[in-house]
Write a protein that holds these residues in place. Structure first.
Motif, PDB file in Angstrom:
ATOM      1  N   SER A  65       0.821  -1.211   0.000  1.00  0.00           N
ATOM      2  CA  SER A  65       0.000   0.000   0.000  1.00  0.00           C
ATOM      3  C   SER A  65       0.855   1.262   0.000  1.00  0.00           C
ATOM      4  CB  SER A  65      -0.932  -0.006   1.218  1.00  0.00           C
ATOM      5  OG  SER A  65      -1.778   1.114   1.223  1.00  0.00           O
ATOM      6  N   GLU A  66       1.864   1.296   0.855  1.00  0.00           N
ATOM      7  CA  GLU A  66       2.742   2.466   0.912  1.00  0.00           C
ATOM      8  C   GLU A  66       3.579   2.585  -0.358  1.00  0.00           C
ATOM      9  OE1 GLU A  66       2.594   4.746   3.007  1.00  0.00           O
ATOM     10  OE2 GLU A  66       1.841   3.970   4.914  1.00  0.00           O
ATOM     11  N   ALA A  67       3.952   1.446  -0.956  1.00  0.00           N
ATOM     12  CA  ALA A  67       4.727   1.473  -2.190  1.00  0.00           C
ATOM     13  C   ALA A  67       3.937   2.143  -3.307  1.00  0.00           C
ATOM     14  CB  ALA A  67       5.125   0.053  -2.599  1.00  0.00           C
ATOM     15  N   GLY A  68       2.633   1.895  -3.340  1.00  0.00           N
ATOM     16  CA  GLY A  68       1.800   2.537  -4.348  1.00  0.00           C
ATOM     17  C   GLY A  68       1.826   4.047  -4.238  1.00  0.00           C
ATOM     18  N   TRP A  69       1.790   4.553  -3.015  1.00  0.00           N
ATOM     19  CA  TRP A  69       1.839   6.006  -2.830  1.00  0.00           C
ATOM     20  C   TRP A  69       3.221   6.568  -3.148  1.00  0.00           C
ATOM     21  CZ3 TRP A  69      -1.612   9.488  -3.062  1.00  0.00           C
ATOM     22  CH2 TRP A  69      -2.935   9.183  -2.721  1.00  0.00           C
TER      23      TRP A  69
END
Length: 544
Positions: free
Chosen positions: A468-472
């Motif tokens: 999830s954080e990688a997407g941001w």
């Protein structure tokens, strides 16, 4: 406009970016779980409502109610923490990015205002009924309150993502040189931007995956642990089995949908942010029939010299898939970093891309025309003002490039974009496979005895947040150096404040957010260890 950059130091920009990134990363730890749990607890309470309506005395109804209340309790803990970090995030636009807020506040503030007035009040109204309304309002009204709480959270996400998408694809606006502000020309264009729709769909669906992973992980813990109280162990197993059945289906469907929305999001990025796509692929020199890189030996800590960089070593790619992803044509042209800087290729709209040097020249021409226009207006020279206004309008599209000094400033940090994208996609494929297995096991096997499944389910929880954080990271690092794509670089958007004051608040926020996260994890763990509560209906029957 040129006054914006007076007194701004590189330290102020770097610390302001770091502080905003810190706040956003911590905030995003809470948001996806809120959206994901909202869907799952709504489904569980719907099961309770349907069974209770048909079979009022069925113990299954009581067990579904117990499951719904268990997940609602965890939802409430997480919801409170998300609100705290979200409020700070919005205030930072005014404190650290005041030039940005001044320039585009009329546009950017609109979706944030709608989010606060409509969505947040919807959440605030019905969240109280959801938590404290059991036994006090009808089952139908309580069910509606649960779904409306989740709907409010989702609508909040819509307006926040509309604002974020506008920064990456500014539409429905025009610059007014008399007020020195960008003003909205079409609210519908801003709210229904194709990039905003794609971003909303992909983000919310990915949040459902996080919710499903969380529910499965907690359920696996409840089945895995040894319990001296057999009655409590039985309640935990019943809760866990029901939860895994719901969450695994939600996770599988969401994973499939995320692949579709992610594909369309990448297609939109290729159209409006080609430099981001080039950074995601570490593509320096593009061409036709480009392959989609699966993995390559890209140094994660060093920005390559793109002017002399060659194709990354040990590269494994899917032939022609990047061209198809970006153009829907296996032989379509995909520009690399150097191509975007040099220009001369045909863009998706049929026009020829200008070289960066010409964009910078036209940007400086627009900045000078703005200064000349304002001087002519102040001197009452209407003819000169009109001439300068025409020059400004002709070159306004490249206004932000007037603040660019060299080509290096326009290239995002490629290692982060490259590896974050692969972490997101790779883990997404892993989740899809896991949920497919979980659905089969949940409906065909006794998952309470599968220890390997319990360990795997718990191990995937931190990986869900990594994805999830990688997407941001991809979304935000990939659009650098722009606060607003092609319109406003970060060093022009930042407030004229000292780097020291931003650095001080950075560490204050770091300590505060870490404390909030530790408190949430502690409270969550305590509530999870309590396990499923005995339902009131079954408790009364046992006493009788």
């Amino acid at each position: 406009m040129t006054d914006f950059i007076l007194g701004i130091t590189a330290g102020t920009v770097d610390w302001s970016r770091a502080q905003f990134a810190l706040t956003a990363i911590y905030h995003w730890l809470f948001v996806p779980l809120t959206l994901g749990l909202a869907l799952i607890m709504g489904i569980m309470e719907t099961c309770y409502y349907a069974i209770k309506k048909k079979h009022p005395d069925s113990p299954r109804a009581a067990e579904w109610k117990s499951a719904a209340r268990f997940w609602q309790k965890l939802f409430g803990i997480n919801f409170a923490m998300g609100v705290a970090t979200g409020i700070i995030l919005e205030f930072e636009f005014g404190t650290n990015w005041s030039n940005y807020s001044w320039l585009v506040g009329d546009i950017f503030g609109a979706p944030l205002a709608v989010e606060g007035i409509v969505a947040f009040f919807l959440e605030a109204t019905f969240v109280g009924v959801m938590f404290f309304g059991w036994g006090k309002v009808s089952r139908g009204f309580h069910l509606a309150s649960t779904w409306l709480t989740g709907l409010g959270a989702t609508i909040s996400a819509w307006w926040i993502l509309v604002a974020n998408a506008w920064m990456q694809y500014p539409v429905g606006q025009a610059f007014n040189p008399d007020t020195m502000r960008n003003e909205m020309t079409s609210f519908a264009e801003v709210a229904l931007s194709p990039l905003a729709i794609d971003k909303f769909c992909h983000t919310v669906i990915s949040a459902w995956i996080i919710g499903a992973i969380f529910v499965v992980a907690v359920s696996c813990y409840l089945m895995f642990r040894r319990h001296a109280d057999e009655a409590q162990a039985g309640r935990d197993r019943s809760l866990a089995v029901r939860s895994v059945k719901i969450a695994s289906v939600v996770g599988l469907v969401s994973s499939l949908l995320a692949m579709h929305t992610g594909d369309h999001s990448a297609y939109m990025v290729a159209k409006v942010q080609p430099m981001k796509l080039a950074a995601m692929e570490a593509l320096y020199d593009g061409g036709r029939g480009e392959g989609l890189t699966i993995v390559a030996a890209v140094n994660p800590f060093e920005q390559p010299d793109y002017t002399s960089a060659e194709e990354p070593p040990m590269k494994i790619a899917m032939p022609k898939m990047l061209s198809f992803l970006a153009t829907r044509d296996f032989d379509g042209y995909v520009p690399g970093v150097n191509d975007i800087i040099k220009g001369g290729y045909t863009m998706p709209d049929g026009t020829t891309a200008l070289p960066l040097s010409e964009k910078m020249e036209r940007g400086r021409l627009a900045i000078k025309a703005l200064d000349d226009y304002r001087k002519a207006k102040a001197e009452g020279d209407g003819a000169a003002a009109a001439q300068h206004r025409n020059t400004l309008d002709e070159n306004m599209k490249y206004f932000g490039y007037g603040y660019i000094d060299n080509a290096e400033q326009t290239v995002p940090f490629i290692p982060i974009c490259f590896w974050a994208f692969r972490a997101m996609v790779g883990l997404g494929v892993l989740f899809l496979l896991f949920f497919a297995v979980a659905v089969f096991l949940a409906y065909k096997k006794d998952v309470t005895r599968l220890r390997w499944f319990h360990v795997t389910g718990m191990a995937l929880l931190p990986l869900g947040y990594v994805a999830s954080e990688a997407g941001w990271l991809v979304a935000e690092f990939g659009r650098q150096p722009w606060a607003i794509q092609d319109m406003l670089p970060t060093w022009v958007a930042v407030s004229d404040i000292s780097a020291g004051s931003v650095m001080l608040t950075f560490f204050i926020f770091l300590a505060l957010f870490t404390l909030l996260l530790a408190v949430e994890v502690s409270i969550m763990c305590r509530e999870v260890k309590k396990g499923a509560e005995e339902s009131e209906e079954i408790k009364i029957k046992n006493e009788e």
